[in-house]
Write an enzyme that holds these catalytic residues in place. Structure first.
Site, PDB file in Angstrom:
ATOM      1  N   ARG A 126       0.924  -1.387  -0.024  1.00  0.00           N
ATOM      2  CA  ARG A 126      -0.082  -0.103   0.100  1.00  0.00           C
ATOM      3  C   ARG A 126       0.783   1.086  -0.041  1.00  0.00           C
ATOM      4  O   ARG A 126       0.369   2.470   0.347  1.00  0.00           O
ATOM      5  CB  ARG A 126      -0.969  -0.008   1.096  1.00  0.00           C
ATOM      6  CG  ARG A 126      -1.922  -1.161   0.974  1.00  0.00           C
ATOM      7  CD  ARG A 126      -2.922  -0.869   2.178  1.00  0.00           C
ATOM      8  NE  ARG A 126      -4.086  -2.018   2.028  1.00  0.00           N
ATOM      9  CZ  ARG A 126      -3.788  -3.224   2.820  1.00  0.00           C
ATOM     10  NH1 ARG A 126      -2.800  -3.376   3.519  1.00  0.00           N
ATOM     11  NH2 ARG A 126      -4.896  -4.191   2.342  1.00  0.00           N
ATOM     12  N   LYS A 148       2.044  11.115 -11.453  1.00  0.00           N
ATOM     13  CA  LYS A 148       1.482  10.087 -12.357  1.00  0.00           C
ATOM     14  C   LYS A 148       2.243   8.957 -12.527  1.00  0.00           C
ATOM     15  O   LYS A 148       3.339   8.840 -13.233  1.00  0.00           O
ATOM     16  CB  LYS A 148       0.986  10.825 -13.661  1.00  0.00           C
ATOM     17  CG  LYS A 148      -0.179  11.643 -13.625  1.00  0.00           C
ATOM     18  CD  LYS A 148      -0.234  12.033 -14.910  1.00  0.00           C
ATOM     19  CE  LYS A 148      -1.546  13.101 -15.184  1.00  0.00           C
ATOM     20  NZ  LYS A 148      -1.919  13.629 -16.577  1.00  0.00           N
ATOM     21  N   GLU A 190       8.021  17.300 -25.300  1.00  0.00           N
ATOM     22  CA  GLU A 190       7.179  17.687 -24.018  1.00  0.00           C
ATOM     23  C   GLU A 190       7.657  19.067 -23.659  1.00  0.00           C
ATOM     24  O   GLU A 190       7.091  19.938 -22.887  1.00  0.00           O
ATOM     25  CB  GLU A 190       7.394  16.806 -22.867  1.00  0.00           C
ATOM     26  CG  GLU A 190       6.928  15.284 -22.978  1.00  0.00           C
ATOM     27  CD  GLU A 190       5.360  15.367 -23.027  1.00  0.00           C
ATOM     28  OE1 GLU A 190       4.720  16.578 -22.417  1.00  0.00           O
ATOM     29  OE2 GLU A 190       4.822  14.325 -23.173  1.00  0.00           O
ATOM     30  N   LYS A 232       5.893  22.537 -14.786  1.00  0.00           N
ATOM     31  CA  LYS A 232       5.312  21.397 -14.281  1.00  0.00           C
ATOM     32  C   LYS A 232       5.064  21.389 -12.934  1.00  0.00           C
ATOM     33  O   LYS A 232       4.040  21.102 -12.356  1.00  0.00           O
ATOM     34  CB  LYS A 232       6.119  20.061 -14.660  1.00  0.00           C
ATOM     35  CG  LYS A 232       5.748  18.855 -14.178  1.00  0.00           C
ATOM     36  CD  LYS A 232       4.370  18.456 -15.146  1.00  0.00           C
ATOM     37  CE  LYS A 232       3.961  16.902 -14.819  1.00  0.00           C
ATOM     38  NZ  LYS A 232       4.709  15.931 -15.392  1.00  0.00           N
ATOM     39  N   GLU A 242      -5.433  16.516 -11.036  1.00  0.00           N
ATOM     40  CA  GLU A 242      -5.824  16.650 -12.455  1.00  0.00           C
ATOM     41  C   GLU A 242      -7.440  16.690 -12.319  1.00  0.00           C
ATOM     42  O   GLU A 242      -8.114  16.340 -13.408  1.00  0.00           O
ATOM     43  CB  GLU A 242      -5.458  15.550 -13.458  1.00  0.00           C
ATOM     44  CG  GLU A 242      -5.681  15.992 -14.873  1.00  0.00           C
ATOM     45  CD  GLU A 242      -4.942  15.046 -15.736  1.00  0.00           C
ATOM     46  OE1 GLU A 242      -5.941  14.627 -16.906  1.00  0.00           O
ATOM     47  OE2 GLU A 242      -3.912  14.406 -15.564  1.00  0.00           O
ATOM     48  N   ARG A 246      -4.416  20.944 -14.094  1.00  0.00           N
ATOM     49  CA  ARG A 246      -3.385  20.204 -14.653  1.00  0.00           C
ATOM     50  C   ARG A 246      -3.550  19.210 -15.946  1.00  0.00           C
ATOM     51  O   ARG A 246      -3.014  18.969 -16.782  1.00  0.00           O
ATOM     52  CB  ARG A 246      -3.146  19.068 -13.362  1.00  0.00           C
ATOM     53  CG  ARG A 246      -1.806  18.139 -13.850  1.00  0.00           C
ATOM     54  CD  ARG A 246      -1.341  17.076 -12.723  1.00  0.00           C
ATOM     55  NE  ARG A 246      -0.615  16.339 -13.123  1.00  0.00           N
ATOM     56  CZ  ARG A 246       0.106  15.542 -12.342  1.00  0.00           C
ATOM     57  NH1 ARG A 246       0.003  15.463 -11.008  1.00  0.00           N
ATOM     58  NH2 ARG A 246       1.151  14.685 -12.630  1.00  0.00           N
ATOM     59  N   ASN A 250      -1.883  17.919 -20.853  1.00  0.00           N
ATOM     60  CA  ASN A 250      -2.107  16.862 -21.734  1.00  0.00           C
ATOM     61  C   ASN A 250      -2.062  17.553 -23.265  1.00  0.00           C
ATOM     62  O   ASN A 250      -3.004  16.821 -24.314  1.00  0.00           O
ATOM     63  CB  ASN A 250      -3.529  16.263 -21.442  1.00  0.00           C
ATOM     64  CG  ASN A 250      -3.324  15.338 -20.402  1.00  0.00           C
ATOM     65  OD1 ASN A 250      -2.284  14.342 -20.119  1.00  0.00           O
ATOM     66  ND2 ASN A 250      -4.184  15.400 -19.243  1.00  0.00           N
ATOM     67  N   HIS A 253      -1.899  15.290 -26.460  1.00  0.00           N
ATOM     68  CA  HIS A 253      -1.768  13.938 -25.850  1.00  0.00           C
ATOM     69  C   HIS A 253      -3.016  13.243 -26.282  1.00  0.00           C
ATOM     70  O   HIS A 253      -3.042  11.888 -26.365  1.00  0.00           O
ATOM     71  CB  HIS A 253      -1.804  13.896 -24.370  1.00  0.00           C
ATOM     72  CG  HIS A 253      -0.199  14.087 -23.882  1.00  0.00           C
ATOM     73  ND1 HIS A 253       0.153  15.323 -24.239  1.00  0.00           N
ATOM     74  CD2 HIS A 253       0.414  13.746 -23.178  1.00  0.00           C
ATOM     75  CE1 HIS A 253       1.484  15.474 -23.876  1.00  0.00           C
ATOM     76  NE2 HIS A 253       2.131  14.336 -23.097  1.00  0.00           N
ATOM     77  N   HIS A 257      -2.169   9.782 -27.862  1.00  0.00           N
ATOM     78  CA  HIS A 257      -2.471   8.636 -27.519  1.00  0.00           C
ATOM     79  C   HIS A 257      -3.077   7.830 -28.339  1.00  0.00           C
ATOM     80  O   HIS A 257      -2.925   6.378 -28.196  1.00  0.00           O
ATOM     81  CB  HIS A 257      -3.171   8.681 -26.081  1.00  0.00           C
ATOM     82  CG  HIS A 257      -2.412   8.967 -24.976  1.00  0.00           C
ATOM     83  ND1 HIS A 257      -2.775   9.522 -23.738  1.00  0.00           N
ATOM     84  CD2 HIS A 257      -1.197   9.275 -24.758  1.00  0.00           C
ATOM     85  CE1 HIS A 257      -2.011   9.784 -22.860  1.00  0.00           C
ATOM     86  NE2 HIS A 257      -0.484   9.790 -23.554  1.00  0.00           N
ATOM     87  N   HIS A 270       6.409   7.783 -27.478  1.00  0.00           N
ATOM     88  CA  HIS A 270       5.416   8.582 -26.950  1.00  0.00           C
ATOM     89  C   HIS A 270       5.634  10.144 -27.353  1.00  0.00           C
ATOM     90  O   HIS A 270       4.647  10.877 -27.823  1.00  0.00           O
ATOM     91  CB  HIS A 270       5.537   8.551 -25.385  1.00  0.00           C
ATOM     92  CG  HIS A 270       4.855   9.456 -24.743  1.00  0.00           C
ATOM     93  ND1 HIS A 270       3.173   9.636 -24.827  1.00  0.00           N
ATOM     94  CD2 HIS A 270       5.095  10.693 -23.842  1.00  0.00           C
ATOM     95  CE1 HIS A 270       2.630  10.440 -24.119  1.00  0.00           C
ATOM     96  NE2 HIS A 270       3.563  11.048 -23.616  1.00  0.00           N
TER      97      HIS A 270
END
Length: 372
Positions: A126, A148, A190, A232, A242, A246, A250, A253, A257, A270
């Site tokens: 955990r 993330k 990026e 960032k 997010e 935030r 993206n 993206h 994606h 990517h």
């Protein structure tokens, strides 16, 4: 020994979970950084079979000299390994060596290693302590900062994961010397993104400095990495999970994606998919009145100069829409796109599929298919 005073030191401000980002040449050799980053006890050093032979043993050896016990966990390289099967390889070793929650897991590698190791750290007992040591430009300016962590699903990228912040990020610019040109260009996507969405002056600086960056000039690299991490960190501090701001990170993206998933993860890097996605998002932004045609072309030119594709795969627009429908940014069944309301300022917007179809069809018709 490197002088710690010449490092750039940033902070991600998250209350009692705040953490430092150290940036500079030779950071990975600084005992003071490692001693602050690591908990007492053992270290699980997660890397892959590409980065491991270059850096893992040297780092493990110096940690052992500083009285840390180190277990190296080496994964196969590649985006296609970012799945449950390979994630379990990390858990297998943590359990075989009976690691405890209070010990530290270190991610040494690019974005895939960072995402997988971070997700493993979030899940194991955990949650165990976690440190990012990114070795690619993309990971240094983006994925290593902000917490993330995720793995891919065949129907979508990063669909299974958790928000889990590291205890520290060590960015050693020396590791970029061994980065392949294609990987380096992917990281620039990026960097360019931050200028588009948050800092028009930084975008202009990138236009002026792109040749120096491609030549990997140390001063230019340090400036680009530091400013990217500053931006960032500001966004993450304001919106860690997010729920609002935030999401602008993206930009490009959602389209990107879809390209990654449609081609099969790993066919395009990517950053290559994101670079092409930003070209599509820039056209969408112009059509919505956010930027001018000249500003749109500046984005296209900079993406191309960075060595990134600007023409998407030649698929029907309906295929793109289907792939994007699985995007985790969809809300109530509607896809939300990050668009520019001006250079250096972004927002999310639900856009009609007819307009997205026009954007995709124009991009495909604009030039020959770039290798897809």
């Amino acid at each position: 020994m490197q002088d710690i005073s010449i490092m750039k030191t940033l902070k991600v401000s998250l209350g009692d979970r705040s953490y430092p980002i150290w940036i500079g040449s030779g950071v990975n050799r600084l005992q003071s950084c490692w001693q602050e980053a690591l908990a007492p006890g053992r270290v699980a050093l997660v890397t892959n079979d590409r980065v491991g032979p270059l850096y893992a043993e040297a780092i493990a050896q110096q940690l052992r000299e500083w009285k840390f016990s180190v277990v190296v966990i080496q994964l196969p390289d590649g985006e296609q390994t970012k799945d449950w099967q390979h994630l379990n390889l990390i858990f297998d070793q943590l359990m075989a060596h009976r690691f405890e929650r209070g010990e530290t897991l270190v991610a040494l590698g690019g974005g895939v290693v960072g995402d997988m190791a971070g997700f493993a750290a979030a899940c194991y007992q955990r949650g165990m302590r976690f440190v990012q040591v990114p070795t690619t430009l993309l990971a240094q300016v983006d994925s290593s900062v902000g917490g993330k962590t995720a793995i891919n699903h065949p129907l979508g990228k990063n669909m299974i994961g958790a928000f889990y912040q590291p205890a520290a990020v060590l960015i050693d610019t020396d590791t970029l010397a061994t980065l392949a040109p294609r990987e380096f260009s992917a990281g620039l996507a990026e960097v360019i993104k931050y200028g588009c969405i948050l800092d028009a002056e930084f975008f202009s600086w990138l236009e002026q400095s792109i040749d120096a960056l491609l030549a990997r000039e140390p001063a230019a690299l340090t400036t680009a990495i530091t400013r990217s991490c500053e931006l960032k960190a500001q966004v993450v501090a304001a919106d860690e999970r997010e729920s609002g701001l935030r999401a602008i990170l993206n930009f490009g993206h959602t389209f990107g994606h879809a390209i990654e998933a449609g081609l099969g993860f790993g066919s395009w890097l990517h950053g290559e998919a994101v670079g092409c996605g930003m070209v599509l998002a820039a056209d969408l932004s112009r059509r919505l009145g956010g930027i001018t045609a000249e500003q749109q072309q500046r984005i296209v030119r900079l993406v191309a100069r960075a060595g990134l594709p600007v023409v998407p795969p030649k698929w029907p627009a309906a295929r793109y829409l289907e792939l994007m429908s699985h995007d985790k940014k969809a809300q109530s069944g509607r896809i939300r796109y990050v668009v520019l309301r001006s250079m250096g300022a972004a927002e999310t917007s639900a856009v009609e599929s007819e307009l997205i179809t026009e954007v995709i069809e124009k991009a495909i018709a604009s030039g020959s298919d770039s290798g897809a």
